[in-house]
Design an enzyme around this catalytic site. Structure first.
Site, PDB file in Angstrom:
ATOM      1  N   LEU A 210      -8.412  14.453  37.451  1.00 28.25           N
ATOM      2  CA  LEU A 210      -9.911  15.185  36.666  1.00 28.25           C
ATOM      3  C   LEU A 210     -10.025  16.188  37.474  1.00 28.25           C
ATOM      4  O   LEU A 210      -9.470  16.509  39.329  1.00 28.25           O
ATOM      5  CB  LEU A 210     -10.530  14.489  37.077  1.00 28.25           C
ATOM      6  N   HIS A 211      -9.904  16.999  36.800  1.00 30.89           N
ATOM      7  CA  HIS A 211     -10.427  18.781  37.146  1.00 30.89           C
ATOM      8  C   HIS A 211     -10.519  19.807  36.289  1.00 30.89           C
ATOM      9  O   HIS A 211     -11.307  20.423  37.294  1.00 30.89           O
ATOM     10  CB  HIS A 211      -8.646  19.591  37.500  1.00 30.89           C
ATOM     11  N   ARG A 212     -11.149  18.826  34.918  1.00 26.62           N
ATOM     12  CA  ARG A 212     -11.704  20.271  34.839  1.00 26.62           C
ATOM     13  C   ARG A 212     -13.315  20.655  35.215  1.00 26.62           C
ATOM     14  O   ARG A 212     -13.824  19.409  34.842  1.00 26.62           O
ATOM     15  CB  ARG A 212     -11.642  20.077  32.602  1.00 26.62           C
ATOM     16  N   ASP A 289      -7.905  14.202  32.467  1.00 28.65           N
ATOM     17  CA  ASP A 289      -8.044  15.709  31.797  1.00 28.65           C
ATOM     18  C   ASP A 289      -7.275  17.185  31.781  1.00 28.65           C
ATOM     19  O   ASP A 289      -7.669  17.735  31.215  1.00 28.65           O
ATOM     20  CB  ASP A 289      -9.105  15.943  32.170  1.00 28.65           C
TER      21      ASP A 289
END
Length: 368
Positions: A210-212, A289
């Site tokens: 997850l990074h967004r 994501d």
């Protein structure tokens, strides 16, 4: 043909996903006697551990040009890339430039080339999420509008471009270049057996990335994700490869301790491509994501839980294993996978590891 007489083709890379897309094309062009590929690394994302590992894994040489633009706002980054890349084009004008994906470097270099009347080819053209709040969507639209040649990965890409009034002569469906990288390194990926290093059983664990900003910058949303992931990990071990920015947000919002202490959660640093795909290929499921992983999981027929409201890769939903999921529904989605209630992937035309060859053939037909 002597090297001096070969057409010069600049291949632009600026972030980790770009490296995976340009590597198969770079190697395919090097094997031909039609042009001289020149690798330009903008340095949009630069981390020694991340970038160097990717170049090594993908057998890419040191870039011919490194613009070293670094991080900054979207305007700062785009502007710095344009200024630095224009100088390169003045010094050694290429015959073509190839941009990939949808990052700021992609649109910046495309703008420079278009204004200098240098032909531009966009690899991974035609993708659309329909979400204009995503900077990547702006980059896709602008790049596709000014590129001379649009290499699409799937029929939806063709349809988006035609709906925007793009002439058929500019569109060439070539397939999915990401899968060429996987096939190119399949032997190394299978040998990596990353799951063994984490004492995990093949087919009995999941992978999380997850990074967004939409997920990790919102304290309430990130808290919900941590809670759902921690709970689901009690039934299926989950390896959370935490991007540096995500790790920072977990610390900022006081969520790191509860996540790292959760039973079944394995918090690890980002990995090189070979190591990471060595983990993904034997996973029961993926929670992400990211963009590219949606395609890789469909190719490998692995359930993909995408924590987003939309995707620019809808074929991974219509024909693949990908499903869009809200943060508070992640645990329920994991349970669906564990209960065997998840769609299987169909075979998608031209997602076969042979895209680079089709790209080279397309480019050769336009070199004069």
């Amino acid at each position: 043909m002597s090297e001096q007489n070969l057409a010069v083709v600049h291949i632009i890379a600026g972030a980790r996903p770009n490296f995976m897309k340009v590597a198969p094309l770079f190697h395919a062009l090097k094997a031909e006697n039609c042009c001289r590929p020149v690798l330009v690394h903008t340095g949009q994302h630069y981390d020694v551990n991340m970038s160097d590992a990717f170049f090594s894994d993908l057998q890419l040489p040191e870039p011919d040009h490194h613009l070293e633009v670094g991080s900054g706002t979207h305007a700062e980054q785009t502007g710095r890339v344009m200024i630095a890349y224009e100088k390169i084009c003045f010094e050694q004008r290429p015959d073509w430039i190839v941009v990939v994906g949808d990052i700021n470097s992609t649109v910046a270099c495309a703008l420079v080339a278009a204004k200098l009347c240098i032909p531009v080819a966009h690899l991974e053209a035609g993708l659309r999420s329909g979400d204009l709040t995503m900077p990547e969507e702006i980059n896709r639209i602008v790049t596709d509008s000014i590129a001379n040649l649009l290499w699409t990965p799937s029929p939806d890409g063709d349809a988006h471009l035609k709906a925007a009034g793009v002439d058929d002569s500019r569109i060439d469906r070539v397939g999915n270049i990401m899968l060429d990288a996987y096939e190119m390194l399949r032997g190394k990926i299978e040998a990596a057996a990353t799951y063994e290093k984490l004492d995990l059983t093949p087919g009995q664990y999941g992978v999380v990335t997850l990074h967004r900003p939409s997920n990790v910058d919102d304290p309430a949303k990130l808290k919900t994700l941590v809670e759902r992931i921690s709970s689901a990990a009690q039934r299926c071990d989950l390896v959370f490869a935490a991007h540096p920015r995500t790790r920072q947000k977990l610390n900022d919002f006081d969520l790191m301790t509860s996540l790292s202490n959760a039973k079944g959660v394995h918090l690890v640093d980002p990995m090189g491509y070979v190591e990471f795909m060595g983990l993904v290929r034997k996973a029961k499921l993926v929670i992400t994501d990211s963009g590219g992983i949606q395609e890789e999981t469909t190719y490998l027929d692995i359930p993909c839980i995408t924590v987003r409201d939309n995707t620019e890769r809808p074929i991974t939903i219509t024909d693949g294993t990908n499903r869009l999921t809200a943060p508070d529904a992640v645990e329920a989605a994991v349970d669906q996978v564990l209960e065997g209630e998840w769609p299987k992937a169909k075979t998608i035309e031209m997602w076969d590891g042979k895209t680079a060859g089709r790209v080279v053939a397309s480019l050769k037909s336009r070199l004069h």
